[in-house]
Motif scaffolding. Structure first.
Motif, short mmCIF file in Angstrom:
data_model
loop_
_atom_site.label_atom_id
_atom_site.label_comp_id
_atom_site.label_asym_id
_atom_site.label_seq_id
_atom_site.Cartn_x
_atom_site.Cartn_y
_atom_site.Cartn_z
N THR A 104 0.53 -1.42 0.30
CA THR A 104 0.00 0.13 0.01
C THR A 104 0.80 1.10 -0.10
OG1 THR A 104 -1.79 -1.17 1.10
CG2 THR A 104 -1.96 1.11 0.98
N LYS A 105 0.16 2.29 -0.46
CA LYS A 105 1.10 3.34 -0.75
C LYS A 105 0.21 4.25 -0.95
CE LYS A 105 4.17 6.74 -4.27
NZ LYS A 105 3.80 6.27 -5.55
N THR A 106 0.20 5.21 0.88
CA THR A 106 0.29 6.35 0.78
C THR A 106 0.22 8.22 0.18
OG1 THR A 106 -0.77 5.71 2.86
CG2 THR A 106 -1.18 7.43 2.74
N VAL A 107 -0.60 8.30 -0.92
CA VAL A 107 -0.68 9.31 -1.16
C VAL A 107 -1.05 10.71 -0.54
CG1 VAL A 107 -0.38 10.88 -3.45
CG2 VAL A 107 0.69 8.65 -2.57
N ALA A 151 1.92 2.39 -9.78
CA ALA A 151 0.54 1.40 -9.11
C ALA A 151 0.61 0.61 -9.50
CB ALA A 151 -0.27 2.24 -8.69
N GLU A 152 0.29 0.53 -11.24
CA GLU A 152 -0.17 -0.52 -12.07
C GLU A 152 1.32 -1.10 -12.07
OE1 GLU A 152 -1.31 -1.29 -16.55
OE2 GLU A 152 -1.46 1.09 -15.73
N ARG A 153 2.55 -0.63 -12.44
CA ARG A 153 3.55 -1.40 -12.12
C ARG A 153 4.16 -1.89 -11.09
NH1 ARG A 153 8.07 -0.05 -10.25
NH2 ARG A 153 7.47 2.37 -10.10
N THR A 154 4.22 -1.58 -10.22
CA THR A 154 4.69 -2.46 -9.27
C THR A 154 3.46 -3.01 -8.06
OG1 THR A 154 3.88 -0.71 -7.70
CG2 THR A 154 6.47 -0.26 -8.54
N GLY A 155 2.16 -2.94 -8.47
CA GLY A 155 1.34 -3.61 -7.74
C GLY A 155 0.33 -3.12 -7.11
N ASP A 156 0.88 -1.69 -6.74
CA ASP A 156 0.83 -1.32 -5.30
C ASP A 156 -0.92 -1.05 -5.14
OD1 ASP A 156 2.99 -1.39 -4.22
OD2 ASP A 156 3.77 1.04 -4.28
N THR A 157 -1.34 -0.66 -3.56
CA THR A 157 -2.86 0.16 -3.85
C THR A 157 -2.64 1.15 -3.57
OG1 THR A 157 -3.73 -2.30 -3.41
CG2 THR A 157 -4.63 0.01 -2.39
N ILE A 158 -3.53 1.89 -3.99
CA ILE A 158 -2.55 3.72 -3.68
C ILE A 158 -4.03 4.27 -2.57
CG2 ILE A 158 -3.13 5.94 -4.70
CD1 ILE A 158 -1.75 5.00 -6.74
N PRO A 202 -12.96 11.05 4.41
CA PRO A 202 -12.09 9.82 4.83
C PRO A 202 -11.02 9.86 3.83
CG PRO A 202 -14.24 10.53 3.77
CD PRO A 202 -14.07 11.00 4.22
N ALA A 203 -10.25 8.40 3.58
CA ALA A 203 -9.43 8.38 2.57
C ALA A 203 -10.51 7.27 1.44
CB ALA A 203 -8.00 7.12 2.76
N TRP A 204 -9.72 7.68 0.61
CA TRP A 204 -9.87 6.64 -0.96
C TRP A 204 -9.20 5.93 -1.01
CZ3 TRP A 204 -14.68 6.90 -3.44
CH2 TRP A 204 -16.08 8.51 -2.88
N VAL A 205 -9.45 4.57 -2.03
CA VAL A 205 -8.54 3.68 -1.69
C VAL A 205 -8.09 3.18 -3.57
CG1 VAL A 205 -8.04 1.33 -1.76
CG2 VAL A 205 -8.59 2.47 0.44
N LEU A 206 -7.35 3.46 -3.80
CA LEU A 206 -7.50 2.54 -5.76
C LEU A 206 -6.62 1.50 -5.69
CD1 LEU A 206 -6.66 6.00 -7.21
CD2 LEU A 206 -8.79 5.50 -6.35
N GLU A 207 -7.50 0.53 -6.33
CA GLU A 207 -6.94 -0.86 -6.46
C GLU A 207 -7.20 -0.73 -8.01
OE1 GLU A 207 -7.28 -3.49 -4.00
OE2 GLU A 207 -9.53 -3.49 -4.22
N ARG A 245 -7.44 -7.11 -9.15
CA ARG A 245 -7.12 -6.89 -7.66
C ARG A 245 -8.67 -7.15 -6.69
NH1 ARG A 245 -1.92 -4.29 -4.90
NH2 ARG A 245 -2.52 -5.52 -3.22
N ALA A 246 -9.39 -6.43 -7.10
CA ALA A 246 -10.49 -5.84 -5.90
C ALA A 246 -11.72 -7.40 -6.11
CB ALA A 246 -11.23 -4.98 -6.96
N ARG A 247 -10.85 -7.75 -7.90
CA ARG A 247 -12.23 -8.74 -8.74
C ARG A 247 -11.79 -9.83 -7.46
NH1 ARG A 247 -11.51 -9.06 -13.73
NH2 ARG A 247 -13.42 -6.90 -14.07
N ASP A 248 -10.28 -9.84 -7.42
CA ASP A 248 -9.81 -11.59 -6.60
C ASP A 248 -10.09 -11.13 -5.39
OD1 ASP A 248 -8.13 -11.61 -9.23
OD2 ASP A 248 -6.46 -11.31 -8.43
N ALA A 249 -9.96 -10.33 -4.34
CA ALA A 249 -10.69 -10.30 -3.48
C ALA A 249 -11.62 -10.92 -3.18
CB ALA A 249 -10.33 -8.30 -3.13
N GLN A 250 -12.55 -10.20 -4.35
CA GLN A 250 -14.38 -10.11 -3.98
C GLN A 250 -14.33 -11.98 -4.06
OE1 GLN A 250 -16.85 -8.45 -3.24
NE2 GLN A 250 -18.01 -10.96 -2.91
N ALA A 251 -13.15 -12.10 -5.15
CA ALA A 251 -14.17 -14.34 -5.35
C ALA A 251 -13.02 -14.97 -3.32
CB ALA A 251 -12.84 -14.70 -6.66
N ALA A 252 -12.48 -13.83 -3.39
CA ALA A 252 -11.30 -14.53 -2.00
C ALA A 252 -12.34 -14.89 -1.13
CB ALA A 252 -10.13 -14.41 -2.11
#
Length: 154
Positions: free
Chosen positions: A2-5, A21-28, A37-42, A46-53
């Motif tokens: 995770t990278k916070t900006v 983020a695309e190159r490293t696979g980081d979530t922003i 509130p903070a926002w999370v970009l991925e 990745r979101a689909r994979d997390a939902q499947a899990a």
């Protein structure tokens, strides 16, 4: 990873942040000012994979709590993950495990977890009451006279 900006910095050079983020696979995580509130970009993948899990795990937990022997072991093991569960009576521990598994599965089916978070907080509050024997006893004692009367009875 995770990278916070800060949101303002992201807006100034969003292409660069997204490319990184695309190159490293980081979530922003985008931090905002003034307590907003903070926002999370991925990525969508990745979101689909997390939902499947989550779908798989919630279905597995639902199957576990339907088997009496497994449900017993699962509810006992919850104490290692959620220490406050130790304050719940054994029957409540089993009820919590079953309700949590079923609520998680329902939440996963729609992709929103507010009901699950509320359920966990409600059960944690129940455990907090059980942690104080005097409070638990006073709240478990039958009420001899109603505290208030219905409007039409007055």
């Amino acid at each position: 990873m995770t990278k916070t900006v800060p949101m303002s910095r992201f807006i100034q050079s969003y292409n660069q942040h997204l490319s990184d983020a695309e190159r490293t696979g980081d979530t922003i995580v985008l931090q905002q000012r003034a307590g907003r509130p903070a926002w999370v970009l991925e990525t969508e993948d990745r979101a689909r994979d997390a939902q499947a899990a989550t779908d798989f795990l919630s279905a597995a937990l639902s199957a576990v709590v339907r088997d009496a022997a497994l449900a017993e072991r699962f509810s006992a093991e919850l104490v290692s993950t959620l220490p406050w569960v130790a304050f719940l009576p054994e029957d409540d521990r089993r009820a919590f495990a079953a309700e949590a598994a079923e609520t998680l599965r329902a939440c996963a089916s729609i992709g929103r977890y507010t009901a699950f978070a509320t359920l966990i907080e409600d059960w944690r509050n129940t455990a907090e009451i059980w942690s104080d024997p005097e409070l638990a006893r006073s709240l478990s004692t039958p009420v001899d006279e109603p505290v208030d009367l219905p409007v039409d009875a007055a």
